[in-house]
Design an enzyme around this catalytic site. Structure first.
Site, short mmCIF file in Angstrom:
data_model
loop_
_atom_site.label_atom_id
_atom_site.label_comp_id
_atom_site.label_asym_id
_atom_site.label_seq_id
_atom_site.Cartn_x
_atom_site.Cartn_y
_atom_site.Cartn_z
N CYS A 90 0.89 -1.22 -0.03
CA CYS A 90 -0.11 -0.03 -0.01
C CYS A 90 0.92 1.32 -0.17
O CYS A 90 1.69 1.43 1.02
CB CYS A 90 -0.92 -0.09 1.14
SG CYS A 90 -2.00 -1.43 1.34
N ASN A 271 -4.92 3.71 0.41
CA ASN A 271 -4.81 2.70 -0.65
C ASN A 271 -5.74 2.31 -1.58
O ASN A 271 -7.04 2.81 -1.25
CB ASN A 271 -3.76 1.69 0.03
CG ASN A 271 -4.97 0.70 0.90
OD1 ASN A 271 -5.88 1.18 1.41
ND2 ASN A 271 -4.97 -0.50 0.73
N PRO A 272 -5.51 1.30 -2.44
CA PRO A 272 -6.62 1.19 -3.42
C PRO A 272 -7.76 0.69 -3.01
O PRO A 272 -9.02 0.90 -3.38
CB PRO A 272 -6.03 0.11 -4.58
CG PRO A 272 -4.48 0.53 -4.42
CD PRO A 272 -4.04 0.94 -2.98
N CYS A 273 -7.73 -0.21 -1.85
CA CYS A 273 -9.07 -0.72 -1.43
C CYS A 273 -9.33 -0.09 -0.02
O CYS A 273 -10.59 -0.51 0.66
CB CYS A 273 -8.99 -2.12 -1.07
SG CYS A 273 -8.72 -3.04 -2.87
N GLY A 274 -8.91 1.03 0.40
CA GLY A 274 -9.28 1.78 1.39
C GLY A 274 -9.06 1.37 2.76
O GLY A 274 -9.38 2.18 3.82
N GLU A 275 -8.38 0.40 2.98
CA GLU A 275 -7.96 -0.09 4.52
C GLU A 275 -7.09 0.65 5.22
O GLU A 275 -6.88 0.54 6.35
CB GLU A 275 -7.98 -1.69 4.40
CG GLU A 275 -6.64 -2.25 3.98
CD GLU A 275 -6.62 -2.45 2.52
OE1 GLU A 275 -5.65 -3.29 1.96
OE2 GLU A 275 -7.37 -1.89 1.94
N PRO A 420 -8.62 -6.53 1.96
CA PRO A 420 -9.71 -7.77 1.32
C PRO A 420 -9.17 -8.86 1.19
O PRO A 420 -10.02 -10.09 1.10
CB PRO A 420 -9.65 -7.03 -0.19
CG PRO A 420 -8.94 -5.71 0.07
CD PRO A 420 -8.28 -5.78 1.14
N THR A 423 -6.38 -12.70 -2.72
CA THR A 423 -5.50 -13.78 -3.31
C THR A 423 -5.09 -14.64 -2.18
O THR A 423 -5.03 -15.80 -2.18
CB THR A 423 -4.41 -13.03 -4.26
OG1 THR A 423 -4.97 -12.59 -5.13
CG2 THR A 423 -3.84 -14.39 -4.87
#
Length: 583
Positions: A90, A271-275, A420, A423
């Site tokens: 991130c 970061n891209p997924c917000g966490e 999230p 993977t």
């Protein structure tokens, strides 16, 4: 005891994680990967101990990963022990209002994504479209136009050479170009490598609540440019989120109320997924506990093994702190602030599987109570572990400028975050993050160079056999439809225990997110899944309630509102999506 690797995990490992030679031949197996990562990370122990200490922690790190108890973020698994050695997932980069600054950030983003990291940006400092540029006499093209340039660059830069890049694009709700930003993803294919979120301060939400006017201001001068009704902007946000999942929202005042280093700057990007909310140039290293592995039998019933969980939390915190030592930061600005704050983000995966093992329905008060208790335990244990490291290794260098000074010496400015785990949850053979079961049987499509991964929930058939409710016809329904619902003769308890994401009232999704957020010092990445027939009004209610309940951000996805999607219920063709996740 080593854990066998599932077929899906093996395929993902071979596609993305295992080292290869110049001819593309695989050089390691899963055990070799974990040994490579453990050895590379444990090398940091040499700064505080000798070779014996390094070997001791290498073995502990190896055992923890190989048993599926804990896994770090993907760049650590991909790059540790290799010449690249960029281990962070991130990053947040600044986007200053100058051509030089914009393209410096673009270059840095490309190199970060090439190394496996995801990038977040706040474009609010850029002057609005058609603003006069005194230096050239021309006019500005605005934030959205530059986002498209960043998106085009990302299209051709795979993360670590293994997966496509992911970005978060953020714009303040008082920027003059906010309506263009809100609408930008209406057109198919635009910003396909971006999640977008509107940065929302509390006064805007209060203006929506009271039906007041809202002023858009020039980001440079602060002068009023235009006045709109707050509810008109709000309605535009909600309608677009209903139509395709974007934009989400990040709640600036909630995020900054928990900012551990307010002297160093205001948190306005993630970061891209917000966490993970981060300062400019800041990066964070993440890892996740596999909750489904911390279960023991007590008096014939499944129960959480709190002692084992506590032990692994301490190992995981040490592992993530060691990552900061051995990491290759690519740029000195990043190294300076990352080592200054030493932020880590320990989170969870396997939450839905844990609830199934404990026979607790996701949509229940019992699950919410356990979520609160569990994350409180993880937060307390990770903080204690960080405090212990501070005694051995010293506090993070910016500690004296943090909210913890002078009362609580800590090694890490943040300790927890819910990612999230897209993977790594496949590698761990468990459910992702804190999400409910998506479906009892489902396919992941459009991944691994166009392959499809099929999954059947590991517990449902065993449970049905134990309760005497199994029939071959029911198994056929599970395989074809991914659900128990509508099948006659099942107990209410069985139906509630295996209710899937789209069968759960969205309020329960949000309640889980908020319960975890109460004890997470970064943020929570969570998608509120909605059935196709959900209304705009329901999306508005979820977004507003998220702010009221203290979430740091909110995102929804209505089934089939996008094409080219990832998860499909049942073992058949079709599609369903989440937002852009680098996993």
């Amino acid at each position: 005891m080593k854990r066998s690797v599932s077929d899906n995990a093996r395929r993902v490992l071979e596609s993305r994680y295992l080292r290869r030679d110049r001819q593309g031949r695989i050089l390691e197996d899963a055990e070799g990967l974990f040994r490579r990562v453990a050895g590379a990370v444990a090398a940091a122990e040499g700064g505080w101990g000798g070779p014996e200490e390094m070997r001791y922690w290498e073995e502990l790190f190896f055992e923890t990963m190989s048993q599926g108890l804990f896994l770090p973020n993907s760049p650590t698994l991909m790059n540790a022990g290799t010449p690249l050695s960029q281990l962070s997932a991130c990053f947040v980069l600044p986007v200053p209002d100058s051509m030089e600054g914009i393209f410096d950030s673009l270059k840095q983003a490309a190199l970060i994504q090439q190394s496996g990291g995801g990038t977040g940006f706040n474009f609010s400092r850029l002057r609005p479209r058609n603003d006069l540029i005194s230096k050239t006499g021309g006019t500005a093209s605005g934030p959205v136009s530059f986002m498209k340039i960043f998106d085009a660059a990302t299209e051709y830069v795979k993360q670590g050479g293994k997966r496509r890049g992911a970005n978060m694009g953020i714009l303040r709700v008082d920027h003059p170009d906010i309506l263009e930003f809100i609408d930008v993803k209406r057109e198919p294919g635009i910003l396909r490598n971006f999640n977008i979120s509107v940065a929302i301060p509390d006064p805007f939400m209060q203006a929506v609540e009271a039906n007041l006017a809202w002023t858009l201001r020039h980001p440079g001068s602060g002068e009023a440019v235009q006045t709109l009704q707050a509810r008109d902007i709000w309605d535009r946000i909600v309608e677009n989120a209903w139509a395709g999942g974007d934009p989400g929202m990040i709640f600036l005042d909630t995020i900054n109320a928990a900012n551990p280093t307010p002297e160093l700057g205001f948190l306005d990007a993630t970061n891209p997924c917000g966490e993970v909310p981060l300062l400019p140039y800041e990066a964070c290293n993440l890892g996740s506990l596999n909750l489904a592995r911390f279960v023991k039998t007590v008096d014939g019933r499944a129960a959480i093994d709190w002692d084992e969980l506590n032990t692994v939390i301490r190992i995981a915190v040490r592992f993530l702190d060691d990552v900061i030592e051995v990491n290759n930061y690519l740029f000195t600005d990043i190294q300076r602030i990352v080592r200054g704050n030493r932020k880590i983000g320990l989170g969870v995966m396997g939450w839905a599987d844990l609830l199934c093992l404990l026979e607790i329905p996701y949509a229940s008060g019992e699950a919410i109570t356990l979520a609160d208790k569990l994350m409180q335990f993880i937060e307390a244990a990770s903080t204690e572990a960080s405090a212990g490291l501070a005694l051995q290794r010293g506090t993070f260098p910016n500690w004296e400028r943090s909210i913890f000074y002078p009362n609580r010496p800590l090694r890490n400015a943040t300790r927890t975050s819910i990612a999230p785990t897209g993977t790594i949850s496949i590698l761990a053979d468990t459910s992702s993050s804190i999400e409910p079961i998506f479906a009892l049987a489902f396919e992941r499509q459009h991944i691994l160079h166009g392959e499809t991964l099929a999954t059947i929930h590991p517990f449902v058939l065993d449970y049905l056999h134990r309760t005497g409710e199994y029939t071959p016809a029911l198994e056929d329904q599970i395989r074809s439809q991914g659900t128990l619902q509508g099948y006659p003769g099942l107990s209410d308890r069985t139906r509630s225990l295996f209710r899937t994401a789209l069968e759960i009232d969205p309020v329960w999704h949000l309640r889980h997110q908020v319960a975890f957020q109460h004890h997470v010092d970064n943020a929570v990445s969570k998608t509120i899944n909605l059935p196709r027939e959900a209304t705009v009004k329901e999306v508005a209610a979820i977004y507003f309630q998220a702010w009221k309940l203290g979430a740091k951000g909110i995102t929804v996805y209505r089934q089939f509102s996008r094409s080219g999607q990832v998860l499909q219920p049942g073992l058949q063709t079709g599609d369903r999506a989440c937002r852009v996740c680098p996993a």
